[in-house]
Motif scaffolding. Sequence first.
Motif, PDB file in Angstrom:
ATOM      1  N   LEU A  94      58.588  21.128  66.401  1.00 22.52           N
ATOM      2  CA  LEU A  94      57.901  22.372  66.737  1.00 22.52           C
ATOM      3  C   LEU A  94      57.985  23.377  65.589  1.00 22.52           C
ATOM      4  CD1 LEU A  94      56.533  24.345  68.722  1.00 22.52           C
ATOM      5  CD2 LEU A  94      58.822  24.891  69.591  1.00 22.52           C
ATOM      6  N   VAL A  95      59.181  23.514  65.021  1.00 24.21           N
ATOM      7  CA  VAL A  95      59.365  24.457  63.916  1.00 24.21           C
ATOM      8  C   VAL A  95      58.522  24.056  62.709  1.00 24.21           C
ATOM      9  CG1 VAL A  95      61.042  25.285  62.213  1.00 24.21           C
ATOM     10  CG2 VAL A  95      61.668  25.185  64.638  1.00 24.21           C
ATOM     11  N   LEU A  96      58.412  22.752  62.464  1.00 25.80           N
ATOM     12  CA  LEU A  96      57.757  22.264  61.249  1.00 25.80           C
ATOM     13  C   LEU A  96      56.325  21.787  61.475  1.00 25.80           C
ATOM     14  CD1 LEU A  96      60.786  20.236  59.808  1.00 25.80           C
ATOM     15  CD2 LEU A  96      59.981  22.494  59.087  1.00 25.80           C
ATOM     16  N   ALA A 102      55.132  14.922  55.590  1.00 23.07           N
ATOM     17  CA  ALA A 102      56.405  14.415  55.080  1.00 23.07           C
ATOM     18  C   ALA A 102      57.566  15.306  55.500  1.00 23.07           C
ATOM     19  CB  ALA A 102      56.354  14.303  53.558  1.00 23.07           C
ATOM     20  N   ILE A 103      57.333  16.600  55.508  1.00 21.59           N
ATOM     21  CA  ILE A 103      58.381  17.539  55.915  1.00 21.59           C
ATOM     22  C   ILE A 103      58.644  17.422  57.409  1.00 21.59           C
ATOM     23  CG2 ILE A 103      58.992  19.978  56.089  1.00 21.59           C
ATOM     24  CD1 ILE A 103      57.419  20.466  53.544  1.00 21.59           C
ATOM     25  N   ALA A 155      46.240  21.218  66.565  1.00 17.91           N
ATOM     26  CA  ALA A 155      45.716  22.261  65.684  1.00 17.91           C
ATOM     27  C   ALA A 155      46.787  23.325  65.460  1.00 17.91           C
ATOM     28  CB  ALA A 155      44.478  22.897  66.308  1.00 17.91           C
ATOM     29  N   PRO A 156      46.838  23.907  64.282  1.00 17.29           N
ATOM     30  CA  PRO A 156      47.832  24.946  63.998  1.00 17.29           C
ATOM     31  C   PRO A 156      47.820  26.035  65.066  1.00 17.29           C
ATOM     32  CG  PRO A 156      46.638  24.368  62.007  1.00 17.29           C
ATOM     33  CD  PRO A 156      45.943  23.657  63.141  1.00 17.29           C
ATOM     34  N   THR A 161      56.682  30.685  62.309  1.00 17.35           N
ATOM     35  CA  THR A 161      57.747  29.706  62.098  1.00 17.35           C
ATOM     36  C   THR A 161      59.119  30.371  62.125  1.00 17.35           C
ATOM     37  OG1 THR A 161      56.286  28.307  60.775  1.00 17.35           O
ATOM     38  CG2 THR A 161      58.662  27.993  60.499  1.00 17.35           C
ATOM     39  N   ALA A 162      59.219  31.539  61.532  1.00 14.84           N
ATOM     40  CA  ALA A 162      60.498  32.253  61.505  1.00 14.84           C
ATOM     41  C   ALA A 162      60.933  32.627  62.921  1.00 14.84           C
ATOM     42  CB  ALA A 162      60.387  33.496  60.635  1.00 14.84           C
TER      43      ALA A 162
END
Length: 233
Positions: A94-96, A102-103, A155-156, A161-162
């Motif tokens: 969820l965070v990434l 790859a991340i 979709a984004p 994220t913070a």
Amino acid sequence: MPDLPPHLWYSITSFGGAGLTLPLAIAIALWLAFGYTWRMAAGWLLLLGVAVVLVTVTKLAFLGWGVGVRVWDFTGLSGHAMLSTAVYPVAFFLVLLPARPAIRVAGVLCGLGVGIAVAFSRVVLDAHSPSEAITGCLVGALTALVFIRGSWHAAPGRLSTAAVTISLAILAFALHNVQVPTHRWVTHLALKVSGHDRPFVRARWKAGHDARPAGAPVSQTHNTLSPPAPSKA
């Protein structure tokens, strides 16, 4: 086996407790519903719910009726192992989610690593056998990976994220030592459903001392059973 002080093993195992992982799972669902779609949130909770039911059923089967696999020393899926390997990979995902694939993969692997560490701690602390920890990990990992696979191309969202990272981190550390008596609850339910006045316990079950005629009333069976075991999940 890493030679760590007992308090560190207990600290590690606490990251898999229901008092932490279930609120974390709910927070994940809320972020999914707010930033992505309610279907993603519902899908996540449904998958986790199925896994929780599976853990509970295996524990009920053993505590109430002595159903297990002696050769594997298996008396039920490890709840700590299942919850940690299900929740932490999804939290990292969820965070990434806005990051490069790859991340995201690296984050999911880190989450699985946390779950495996928790499962290993359960064995070190004699809370579970290796078979129970491994199968718990497998169920949890499958739960996480099925959700992640279905949500990979989402979709984004509108999430910061913070904000997501900080909120989940605060929740994890704030609830780290919160204890929920899940084993006591499951034991009570097992006795209620089975009609017995004492649960099966591992040591006597492994020695074959808990055998009894099927359908025998409690009055004929409770003397072959041991007192309730210490709380384990």
